[in-house]
Design an enzyme around this catalytic site. Structure first.
Site, mmCIF file in Angstrom:
data_model
loop_
_atom_site.group_PDB
_atom_site.id
_atom_site.type_symbol
_atom_site.label_atom_id
_atom_site.label_comp_id
_atom_site.label_asym_id
_atom_site.label_seq_id
_atom_site.Cartn_x
_atom_site.Cartn_y
_atom_site.Cartn_z
ATOM 1 N N ASP A 169 -4.010 -0.876 14.324
ATOM 2 C CA ASP A 169 -3.047 -1.955 14.052
ATOM 3 C C ASP A 169 -2.822 -2.870 15.258
ATOM 4 O OD1 ASP A 169 -2.831 -0.948 11.538
ATOM 5 O OD2 ASP A 169 -0.761 -0.270 11.708
ATOM 6 N N CYS B 45 -2.714 -4.592 2.665
ATOM 7 C CA CYS B 45 -3.582 -5.515 3.393
ATOM 8 C C CYS B 45 -5.048 -5.289 3.058
ATOM 9 C CB CYS B 45 -3.375 -5.329 4.897
ATOM 10 S SG CYS B 45 -1.936 -6.199 5.500
ATOM 11 N N ARG C 99 0.806 -1.204 0.000
ATOM 12 C CA ARG C 99 0.000 0.000 0.000
ATOM 13 C C ARG C 99 0.851 1.270 0.000
ATOM 14 N NH1 ARG C 99 -4.764 1.740 -0.050
ATOM 15 N NH2 ARG C 99 -5.234 3.677 0.990
ATOM 16 N N ARG D 142 -9.948 1.214 1.072
ATOM 17 C CA ARG D 142 -8.888 2.133 1.469
ATOM 18 C C ARG D 142 -8.733 3.192 0.365
ATOM 19 N NH1 ARG D 142 -4.146 -1.445 4.234
ATOM 20 N NH2 ARG D 142 -3.570 0.549 5.112
ATOM 21 N N PRO D 143 -9.684 4.131 0.345
ATOM 22 C CA PRO D 143 -9.656 5.137 -0.717
ATOM 23 C C PRO D 143 -8.463 6.083 -0.581
ATOM 24 C CG PRO D 143 -11.320 5.687 0.942
ATOM 25 C CD PRO D 143 -10.757 4.349 1.323
ATOM 26 N N ILE D 144 -8.141 6.791 -1.664
ATOM 27 C CA ILE D 144 -7.074 7.795 -1.572
ATOM 28 C C ILE D 144 -7.595 9.183 -1.996
ATOM 29 C CG2 ILE D 144 -5.142 6.162 -1.797
ATOM 30 C CD1 ILE D 144 -4.853 7.211 -4.732
ATOM 31 N N ASP D 145 -8.908 9.360 -1.811
ATOM 32 C CA ASP D 145 -9.504 10.642 -2.222
ATOM 33 C C ASP D 145 -8.881 11.839 -1.496
ATOM 34 O OD1 ASP D 145 -11.016 9.199 -0.072
ATOM 35 O OD2 ASP D 145 -12.001 11.137 0.110
ATOM 36 N N GLN D 146 -8.481 11.656 -0.251
ATOM 37 C CA GLN D 146 -7.910 12.792 0.494
ATOM 38 C C GLN D 146 -6.496 13.134 0.003
ATOM 39 O OE1 GLN D 146 -9.911 14.553 2.766
ATOM 40 N NE2 GLN D 146 -11.354 13.164 1.767
HETATM 41 C C1 UD1 Z 1 -1.764 3.829 7.732
HETATM 42 C C2 UD1 Z 1 -0.887 2.691 8.149
HETATM 43 C C3 UD1 Z 1 -1.724 1.510 8.641
HETATM 44 C C4 UD1 Z 1 -2.705 1.964 9.714
HETATM 45 C C5 UD1 Z 1 -3.494 3.190 9.273
HETATM 46 C C6 UD1 Z 1 -4.331 3.794 10.380
HETATM 47 C C7 UD1 Z 1 1.023 2.984 6.720
HETATM 48 C C8 UD1 Z 1 1.816 2.477 5.579
HETATM 49 N N1 UD1 Z 1 -0.081 2.287 7.032
HETATM 50 O O1 UD1 Z 1 -2.541 3.364 6.637
HETATM 51 O O2 UD1 Z 1 -0.844 0.537 9.168
HETATM 52 O O3 UD1 Z 1 -3.619 0.920 9.984
HETATM 53 O O4 UD1 Z 1 -2.586 4.219 8.815
HETATM 54 O O5 UD1 Z 1 -3.520 4.162 11.451
HETATM 55 O O6 UD1 Z 1 1.386 3.952 7.365
HETATM 56 N N2 UD1 Z 1 -9.275 7.369 4.240
HETATM 57 C C9 UD1 Z 1 -10.159 7.959 3.342
HETATM 58 N N3 UD1 Z 1 -9.622 8.620 2.274
HETATM 59 C C10 UD1 Z 1 -8.282 8.736 2.065
HETATM 60 C C11 UD1 Z 1 -7.410 8.122 2.984
HETATM 61 C C12 UD1 Z 1 -7.943 7.453 4.076
HETATM 62 O O7 UD1 Z 1 -11.378 7.893 3.509
HETATM 63 O O8 UD1 Z 1 -7.882 9.350 1.086
HETATM 64 C C13 UD1 Z 1 -9.826 6.672 5.434
HETATM 65 C C14 UD1 Z 1 -9.495 5.183 5.449
HETATM 66 O O9 UD1 Z 1 -10.444 4.439 4.721
HETATM 67 C C15 UD1 Z 1 -9.518 4.894 6.936
HETATM 68 C C16 UD1 Z 1 -8.993 6.192 7.573
HETATM 69 O O10 UD1 Z 1 -9.162 7.189 6.584
HETATM 70 O O11 UD1 Z 1 -10.834 4.688 7.381
HETATM 71 C C17 UD1 Z 1 -7.551 6.144 8.001
HETATM 72 O O12 UD1 Z 1 -6.748 5.715 6.915
HETATM 73 P P1 UD1 Z 1 -5.228 6.154 6.752
HETATM 74 O O13 UD1 Z 1 -4.757 6.830 7.997
HETATM 75 O O14 UD1 Z 1 -5.087 6.899 5.479
HETATM 76 O O15 UD1 Z 1 -4.530 4.765 6.604
HETATM 77 P P2 UD1 Z 1 -3.306 4.400 5.716
HETATM 78 O O16 UD1 Z 1 -2.428 5.603 5.520
HETATM 79 O O17 UD1 Z 1 -3.772 3.646 4.526
#
Ligand code: UD1
Length: 450
Positions: free
Chosen positions: A321, A133, A109, A138-142
């Site tokens: 985690d 995982c 990821r 796990r969107p990346i819109d933000q």
């Molecule tokens: C990171 C960690 C992961 C951990 C997670 C939360 C890394 C490589 N991975 O994952 O181990 O479980 O933080 O602490 O550092 N979301 C959106 N839009 C977005 C981005 C996120 O809606 O653009 C949501 C996700 O679906 C989730 C929440 O925001 O519900 C938190 O996600 P995020 O903190 O971004 O997780 P990761 O960076 O993927």
């Protein structure tokens, strides 16, 4: 072959089918040293490409995700020398590509960090949507919202995120959800942008602070990391630097939970106790003894921990985690424990496996309800993701009899030499290759830890 002549993560995943066999029931005792933070490492390694000079990074965990990322950086032209001692030399002057292949990035990821880094470096990045995982959407819109706020044009075509900007210009970005990945990625795009960027509602995780410190060591101007408002003043160039990564909060928490679950007595060394406060608080609530030193935490378990309620939250809340690992203690605690998972929608896939080991758990949407049982019994189980795998190891250590864990490549993504560290604490855990005769290599009888 990859960095340092070691087998690459892809080779490891492609060729070896390995399992863990655990003969449970022994309390863990002794001292374990915690390695560098995975989630900081997988951001800092690509961030080194932003510098004009070479970077030397220390205390990287030598895990599959880091090895895989080093290979991805090499694929796009960087010189990377990563060794088993967790040191990496990264030279970016040879990087000419702003694209990475799907075969490489689907493995992990954190490859999404190449978007912010390459956009910040070249004004252009094309990266396939990331893997990682399977713990829910796990969107990346933000991330995209942040890049667009800085003036980038972002489109997704055939599964590839394409971002480009003539010039990135600082702006205010308000995150709708607290996202670690988006906070870090926007920092990467903003460090060399023109003017100032403010990230509001930023993630405060220790590794966000570590990444900001790394960027500042390269000459960036990032302030406020660790609070919910991060301010970045763009600079023209970044220098190479030497940097040491912080200890891994999640590895430390995993060993704290393993010590508590087995009613053991373990010193978890080389940690930052402040980062562990939410887990320390929950263990104390369960009646477990937790003693903090300057750079260590000693955990002394008890025979029958008390019930607890846990809700996962962004830092400084209880980390998602560690939700899966601590669910093992909830499975054997006295009374009814409740865990609410507020970040990811499929993070209870380990529950089915724990049930196979005798746990009594009901899942309703994002809430798991644990009726504590007297003990677990060894069974064949499957790791469905990294932290689920860690939970199953802990369950195997607690259980009577032999637990066989499949799909351990997930565990190798994030834990370095976990079986060696556990063996040094008295556990009976063996890594067995496909075709070996597993039961013959296991040590003798299991004495109940509880
Ligand atoms: C990171 C960690 C992961 C951990 C997670 C939360 C890394 C490589 N991975 O994952 O181990 O479980 O933080 O602490 O550092 N979301 C959106 N839009 C977005 C981005 C996120 O809606 O653009 C949501 C996700 O679906 C989730 C929440 O925001 O519900 C938190 O996600 P995020 O903190 O971004 O997780 P990761 O960076 O993927």
């Amino acid at each position: 072959m990859n960095s340092g002549g070691e087998a690459s993560a892809i080779q490891v995943r492609g060729i070896l089918l390995e399992k863990f066999y655990i003969s449970g029931g022994k309390p863990l005792t002794g001292k374990v040293s915690i390695g560098g933070a995975k989630n900081a490492a997988v951001a800092i390694l690509p961030a080194a490409l932003l510098a004009d000079g070479p970077c030397t990074i220390h205390n990287l965990p030598y895990i599959d995700d880091v090895i895989c990322l080093a290979d991805i950086l090499k694929e796009i032209g960087a010189k990377v020398n990563l060794n088993k001692r967790g040191e990496a030399y990264v030279e970016s002057s040879t990087v000419t590509q702003y694209k990475a292949s799907y075969d490489m990035v689907k493995q992990m990821r954190a490859s999404y960090y190449l978007l912010g880094v390459l956009l910040g470096k070249f004004g252009k990045a094309e990266i396939p949507l990331p893997g990682g995982c399977e713990i829910g959407a796990r969107p990346i819109d933000q991330h995209i919202k942040g890049f667009e706020a800085l003036g980038a044009n972002v489109v997704i075509e055939h599964g590839v995120v394409k971002a480009s900007a003539k010039k990135l210009i600082g702006n205010e970005v308000y995150l709708d959800v607290v996202s670690v990945g988006a906070t870090i990625n926007i920092m990467f795009a903003a460090v060399k942008a023109e003017g100032s960027t403010t990230i509001v509602n930023a993630a405060k995780e220790p590794h966000v602070v570590d990444v900001a410190n790394f960027l500042n060591s390269m000459g960036a101007n990032v302030k406020g990391a660790g609070t919910d408002t991060i301010r970045i003043k763009g600079v023209d160039r970044l220098n190479g630097c030497e940097y040491t990564i912080i200890p891994d909060q999640i590895e430390a928490g995993t060993f704290m939970v393993a010590a508590a679950a087995t009613a053991g007595d373990v010193v978890v060394a080389d940690v930052i106790p402040k980062h562990m406060e939410s887990i320390t608080a929950k263990l104390l609530e369960m009646g477990i003894e937790v003693i903090e030193g300057d750079d260590y935490i000693r955990v002394r378990g008890i025979q029958k921990p008390r019930r607890v309620n846990i809700k996962t939250l962004p830092y400084p809340g209880f980390p998602t985690d560690l939700q899966q690992p601590i669910s093992v203690i909830c499975s054997i605690a006295k009374g009814t424990s409740i865990i609410h998972e507020s970040l990811f929608d499929h993070r209870f896939r380990h529950v089915e496996e724990l049930r196979r080991m005798g746990a009594n758990i009901k899942v309703e949407d994002r809430t798991a309800i644990f009726e504590g049982v007297d003990g677990l019994s060894g069974a064949p189980v499957t790791a469905t993701d990294l932290r689920a795998g860690a939970a199953l190891i802990i369950a195997g250590l607690v259980a009577n009899g032999v637990t066989e864990i499949d799909n351990i490549h997930f565990i190798d993504r994030g834990y370095e030499r976990i079986e060696e560290k556990l063996t040094a604490l008295g556990a009976d855990i063996r890594r067995v290759k496909d075709g070996d005769k597993p039961l013959k290599v296991l040590l003798g009888s299991s004495n109940s830890a509880r």
